[in-house]
Design a protein around this motif. Structure first.
Motif, PDB file in Angstrom:
ATOM      1  N   UNK A   5       0.833  -1.205   0.000  1.00 20.43           N
ATOM      2  CA  UNK A   5       0.000   0.000   0.000  1.00 20.43           C
ATOM      3  C   UNK A   5       0.874   1.265   0.000  1.00 20.43           C
ATOM      4  N   UNK A   6       1.929   1.246   0.791  1.00 17.67           N
ATOM      5  CA  UNK A   6       2.840   2.389   0.840  1.00 17.67           C
ATOM      6  C   UNK A   6       3.474   2.624  -0.525  1.00 17.67           C
ATOM      7  N   UNK A  10       3.126   5.820  -3.089  1.00 15.35           N
ATOM      8  CA  UNK A  10       4.323   6.478  -3.613  1.00 15.35           C
ATOM      9  C   UNK A  10       4.289   6.524  -5.139  1.00 15.35           C
ATOM     10  N   UNK A  11       3.824   5.450  -5.766  1.00 22.35           N
ATOM     11  CA  UNK A  11       3.700   5.408  -7.230  1.00 22.35           C
ATOM     12  C   UNK A  11       2.728   6.479  -7.705  1.00 22.35           C
ATOM     13  N   UNK A  12       1.589   6.602  -7.022  1.00 25.37           N
ATOM     14  CA  UNK A  12       0.602   7.609  -7.408  1.00 25.37           C
ATOM     15  C   UNK A  12       1.174   9.021  -7.257  1.00 25.37           C
ATOM     16  N   UNK A  13       1.888   9.273  -6.178  1.00 29.35           N
ATOM     17  CA  UNK A  13       2.514  10.586  -5.969  1.00 29.35           C
ATOM     18  C   UNK A  13       3.544  10.887  -7.051  1.00 29.35           C
ATOM     19  N   UNK A  18       5.198  13.716 -11.997  1.00 34.82           N
ATOM     20  CA  UNK A  18       5.620  13.661 -13.403  1.00 34.82           C
ATOM     21  C   UNK A  18       4.684  14.513 -14.255  1.00 34.82           C
ATOM     22  N   UNK A  19       3.395  14.438 -13.993  1.00 37.37           N
ATOM     23  CA  UNK A  19       2.437  15.229 -14.761  1.00 37.37           C
ATOM     24  C   UNK A  19       2.641  16.727 -14.522  1.00 37.37           C
ATOM     25  N   UNK A  85      10.406   2.259  -7.908  1.00 38.66           N
ATOM     26  CA  UNK A  85       9.350   1.966  -6.937  1.00 38.66           C
ATOM     27  C   UNK A  85       8.406   0.894  -7.482  1.00 38.66           C
ATOM     28  N   UNK A  86       8.110   0.945  -8.780  1.00 37.46           N
ATOM     29  CA  UNK A  86       7.268  -0.103  -9.370  1.00 37.46           C
ATOM     30  C   UNK A  86       7.954  -1.459  -9.276  1.00 37.46           C
TER      31      UNK A  86
END
Length: 106
Positions: A5-6, A10-13, A18-19, A85-86
């Protein structure tokens, strides 16, 4: 909160960062075009010459180059972090001891 979950958070952040960085790079590229275009318009008389407009056009061009280059470097750094991270998340998922119940329910 568990490790997966962490990592997902982190991936979403990182994707959001990046966007944002891409938007800054786009703004930089637009400034790189707008600054010289304004200078050309001043030179050929489409826009009245004033020192303030000339300084503004130069600031747009130079600032756009800086913003574009900086954002491009930041985006690449964020992409490398996202890949790392992925990979960590995938390794954590692969490390789970999942039990096959054998009844087709998953």
């Amino acid at each position: 909160m568990d490790e997966i979950e962490r990592l997902e958070l982190q991936i979403e952040e990182l994707r959001e960062a990046i966007e944002r960085s891409r938007r800054f790079a786009l703004a930089g590229r637009a400034s790189v075009i707008a600054g010289p275009a304004l200078l050309v318009a001043i030179l050929i008389g489409l826009v009245a010459f004033t020192p303030a407009r000339t300084v503004f056009a130069l600031a747009l061009a130079i600032g756009g180059m800086v913003l574009s280059g900086s954002s491009r470097a930041t985006t690449e750094e964020l992409r490398r972090a996202l890949t790392r991270v992925e990979a960590e998340r995938n390794a954590a998922i692969d490390g789970l001891e999942l039990v096959d119940r054998g009844d087709g329910s998953g």
